[in-house]
Design a protein around this motif. Structure first.
Motif, short mmCIF file in Angstrom:
data_model
loop_
_atom_site.label_atom_id
_atom_site.label_comp_id
_atom_site.label_asym_id
_atom_site.label_seq_id
_atom_site.Cartn_x
_atom_site.Cartn_y
_atom_site.Cartn_z
N SER A 50 0.83 -1.20 0.00
CA SER A 50 0.00 0.00 0.00
C SER A 50 0.87 1.25 0.00
CB SER A 50 -0.93 -0.01 1.21
OG SER A 50 -1.70 1.18 1.27
N TYR A 51 1.93 1.25 0.80
CA TYR A 51 2.83 2.39 0.83
C TYR A 51 3.48 2.61 -0.54
CZ TYR A 51 6.86 5.30 1.89
OH TYR A 51 7.79 6.31 1.87
N ARG A 52 3.90 1.53 -1.15
CA ARG A 52 4.51 1.65 -2.48
C ARG A 52 3.52 2.22 -3.48
NH1 ARG A 52 8.80 -1.02 -5.19
NH2 ARG A 52 8.49 -1.11 -7.46
N GLU A 53 2.28 1.77 -3.40
CA GLU A 53 1.24 2.27 -4.30
C GLU A 53 1.01 3.77 -4.10
OE1 GLU A 53 -3.44 1.36 -5.51
OE2 GLU A 53 -2.56 0.49 -3.70
N VAL A 54 0.92 4.20 -2.84
CA VAL A 54 0.71 5.62 -2.55
C VAL A 54 1.90 6.45 -3.04
CG1 VAL A 54 0.39 7.33 -0.72
CG2 VAL A 54 -0.79 5.14 -0.60
N LEU A 55 3.11 5.92 -2.86
CA LEU A 55 4.31 6.63 -3.30
C LEU A 55 4.32 6.79 -4.82
CD1 LEU A 55 7.04 7.92 -2.80
CD2 LEU A 55 8.05 5.64 -2.74
N LEU A 56 4.03 5.71 -5.53
CA LEU A 56 4.02 5.78 -6.99
C LEU A 56 2.93 6.73 -7.49
CD1 LEU A 56 4.60 2.02 -7.94
CD2 LEU A 56 6.13 3.93 -8.42
N LEU A 106 4.06 10.36 -6.96
CA LEU A 106 5.01 10.79 -7.98
C LEU A 106 4.31 11.04 -9.31
CD1 LEU A 106 7.98 8.38 -7.14
CD2 LEU A 106 7.84 10.83 -6.63
N LYS A 107 3.37 10.16 -9.64
CA LYS A 107 2.62 10.31 -10.89
C LYS A 107 1.78 11.59 -10.88
CE LYS A 107 -1.21 8.33 -13.53
NZ LYS A 107 -2.03 9.53 -13.35
N ASP A 108 1.08 11.84 -9.76
CA ASP A 108 0.24 13.04 -9.68
C ASP A 108 1.07 14.31 -9.86
OD1 ASP A 108 -1.92 11.43 -9.24
OD2 ASP A 108 -1.97 11.73 -7.07
N ALA A 109 2.23 14.35 -9.21
CA ALA A 109 3.09 15.53 -9.34
C ALA A 109 3.59 15.68 -10.77
CB ALA A 109 4.26 15.44 -8.36
N ALA A 110 4.03 14.57 -11.37
CA ALA A 110 4.54 14.63 -12.75
C ALA A 110 3.43 15.02 -13.73
CB ALA A 110 5.15 13.29 -13.14
N ASP A 111 2.22 14.48 -13.53
CA ASP A 111 1.10 14.83 -14.41
C ASP A 111 0.78 16.32 -14.33
OD1 ASP A 111 0.92 12.22 -15.18
OD2 ASP A 111 -0.90 11.76 -14.05
N ALA A 112 0.73 16.85 -13.10
CA ALA A 112 0.41 18.26 -12.94
C ALA A 112 1.48 19.14 -13.59
CB ALA A 112 0.29 18.60 -11.46
N VAL A 113 2.75 18.78 -13.41
CA VAL A 113 3.83 19.57 -14.00
C VAL A 113 3.76 19.51 -15.53
CG1 VAL A 113 6.33 19.66 -14.31
CG2 VAL A 113 5.36 19.35 -12.04
N THR A 114 3.51 18.33 -16.08
CA THR A 114 3.42 18.18 -17.54
C THR A 114 2.28 19.03 -18.10
OG1 THR A 114 4.30 15.92 -17.43
CG2 THR A 114 3.07 16.53 -19.40
N SER A 115 1.13 18.97 -17.46
CA SER A 115 -0.03 19.74 -17.94
C SER A 115 0.21 21.24 -17.81
CB SER A 115 -1.28 19.34 -17.17
OG SER A 115 -1.61 17.98 -17.40
N LEU A 116 0.84 21.66 -16.71
CA LEU A 116 1.13 23.08 -16.53
C LEU A 116 2.12 23.59 -17.57
CD1 LEU A 116 1.25 23.26 -12.64
CD2 LEU A 116 -0.28 24.58 -14.11
N LYS A 117 3.09 22.76 -17.95
CA LYS A 117 4.04 23.16 -18.98
C LYS A 117 3.36 23.29 -20.34
CE LYS A 117 8.32 21.24 -17.05
NZ LYS A 117 9.38 20.21 -17.23
N ALA A 118 2.41 22.40 -20.62
CA ALA A 118 1.74 22.42 -21.92
C ALA A 118 0.68 23.50 -22.02
CB ALA A 118 1.11 21.06 -22.19
N LEU A 119 0.17 23.97 -20.87
CA LEU A 119 -0.97 24.88 -20.87
C LEU A 119 -0.71 26.19 -21.63
CD1 LEU A 119 -3.85 25.41 -19.92
CD2 LEU A 119 -2.89 26.34 -17.80
#
Length: 480
Positions: free
Chosen positions: A376-382, A385-398
């Motif tokens: 469960s901890y590994r799942e939350v960690l992954l 990381l995904k949520d942060a990377a997705d937000a950064v990617t979308s903000l760069k493309a916006l």
């Protein structure tokens, strides 16, 4: 005298031998999984460091809308979500106090007065009559925690308490994100309503233009049906947006812990400022202590590891030191005289012999709970990381997306104006007007959506970065 000193040593040796023998009865479960470390995942390209600070605990104030500040304050004060999280902390603290009590001696008092008749057939001197039996006793017990069972139970309860405390921060973050997100959605719907009203005006103007052409005999009568259809469609769209606005008002009111009428008093949003899209320089390593869900999951893994130790000690002998002191007499007049004293003190050892698989099941279950907590901890960690990377990617493309949408809107506006002039001059049919009109409405919708999407992405990034939380995870590496 020497005999008196041999007895405790004999008991100690017997207990130790029993422990060694019983420990071998525990099933072998194989190597346990290890806690995932953020350094084992590749993040440098997706999450580049920057000069931005971590979000503040009141990160939503950066938007510059006092009404949003007030709604979130109401939600934190009144939401059942926060009350539930706080109740879980209180429950966990009570369980920790109970676990701590097991490490301390227990002392009880007992006083009793009973009218008693002693049997004459048990070879005790008695007259066969009824007499008062009085007793005043002080009893005590203390479990000698040789194998650390009670200490492990206390560590379990303490870890669960810290996980529950992190859950409060997670609940607060979730609530503030939900209110801010609904509020940004409200702003988008308000903009959509303006667009829908503009589309209705545009289609109404087109219908009026068709009516002029029909009266002049330069347009077929069926063109009016097409124009009226467009007006009716725009009217339905406007009403649909009005419905969505009412629904989001109700949602915000519920999240703020109020009834639906509270939503009627919410004015149009006035989101002014955008948050910086940059990331902190130490994001991957610090995220473990900044995300409340991660901290809670880490403490639960620690608790599960201690539960394995607690379950294993169930195979070992249980040693209690017992004592009873007081006075007992047959006849209350002699209760506090010499000779009525009673006392006993000594160890009591219990050893599991046959448990029908209960101990093995408990041990295997504790290990399974640990494996589940680690996964469960590994799942939350992954996911973090995904949520942060997705937000950064979308903000760069916006910015590029918004720039392209603005250009498309401007071109669609020019095309519609030109087509309308051509239709008025009889150089284009009404189908061309409808095509350019639909293209303009779609371009306006896309440009407006992208302008407001930035606020949603700011909220998403704030959540991905923990929303200003800073907690303490276990410092040592959890093992079972």
């Amino acid at each position: 005298m020497n005999c008196c000193y041999r007895k405790p040593s004999v008991i100690s040796v017997a207990v130790l031998c029993s422990a060694v023998a019983l420990a071998s009865c525990a099933p072998r479960l194989g190597p346990s999984p290890t806690i995932a470390s953020v350094t084992q995942f590749e993040t440098s390209a997706s999450l580049p460091g920057g000069d931005q600070q971590w979000p503040k605990t009141d990160w939503w104030r950066d938007f510059g809308d006092p009404q949003l500040d007030q709604l979130i304050a109401e939600g934190i004060a009144n939401s059942p979500l926060m009350a539930e999280a706080e109740a879980r902390v209180a429950l966990a603290r009570a369980q920790a106090i109970s676990a701590r009590a097991a490490l301390l001696p227990r002392v009880d008092t007992l006083g009793a007065v009973q009218d008693t008749r002693i049997s004459q057939n048990i070879e005790l001197p008695t007259s066969g009559g009824w007499s008062w039996l009085g007793s005043a006793l002080l009893s005590g017990s203390f479990e000698i925690d040789f194998w650390g069972k009670n200490r492990a139970a206390l560590r379990v309860a303490t870890s669960q308490t810290r996980a529950a405390q992190a859950d409060i921060a997670a609940a607060r973050l979730m609530l503030t994100v939900q209110i801010a997100s609904a509020y940004a959605d409200f702003a988008r719907l308000e903009a959509n309503r303006s667009l829908a009203a503009a589309a209705l005006r545009t289609r109404t103007e087109a219908r009026d233009l068709v009516a002029v052409r029909i009266r002049a005999g330069t347009a077929p009568a069926q063109a009016m049906d097409q124009a009226e259809s467009g007006v009716q469609s725009a009217t339905a769209q406007l009403r649909s947006v009005d419905e969505a606005i009412m629904l989001v008002r109700h949602m915000i009111a519920a999240l703020a812990g109020s009834g639906p009428d509270r939503g009627d008093r919410i004015a149009s949003p006035a989101l002014i400022h955008r948050r910086s899209p940059d990331l902190p320089n130490d994001l991957p390593l610090e995220l473990v202590g900044r995300k409340p869900e991660l901290v809670a999951a880490r403490w639960r893994a620690e608790a599960a590891a201690q539960q394995i130790h607690e379950a294993r000690t169930a195979y070992y002998p249980n040693v209690n030191l017992l004592g009873v002191f007081g006075v007992v007499s047959l006849g209350l007049d002699r209760l506090f005289t010499d000779g009525s004293q009673l006392g006993t003190v000594g160890p009591a050892v219990s050893v599991p012999v046959f448990e029908g698989g209960r101990l093995a099941a408990g041990y295997r279950g504790a290990r399974a709970e640990y494996d589940l907590a680690v996964a469960s901890y590994r799942e939350v960690l992954l996911q973090s990381l995904k949520d942060a990377a997705d937000a950064v990617t979308s903000l760069k493309a916006l910015p590029n997306e918004a720039q392209a949408a603005d250009a498309a809107e401007a071109k669609a506006q020019n095309a519609y104006a030109l087509t309308k002039l051509r239709y008025e001059g009889g150089l284009a049919d009404f189908d061309a007007v409808l095509i350019s009109e639909n293209a303009l409405i779609a371009a306006r919708d896309e440009a407006t959506m992208l302008r407001l999407r930035g606020f949603q992405l700011d909220i998403t990034l704030a959540r991905a970065l923990g929303g200003g939380f800073s907690g303490r995870a276990p410092t040592r590496r959890t093992t079972s």
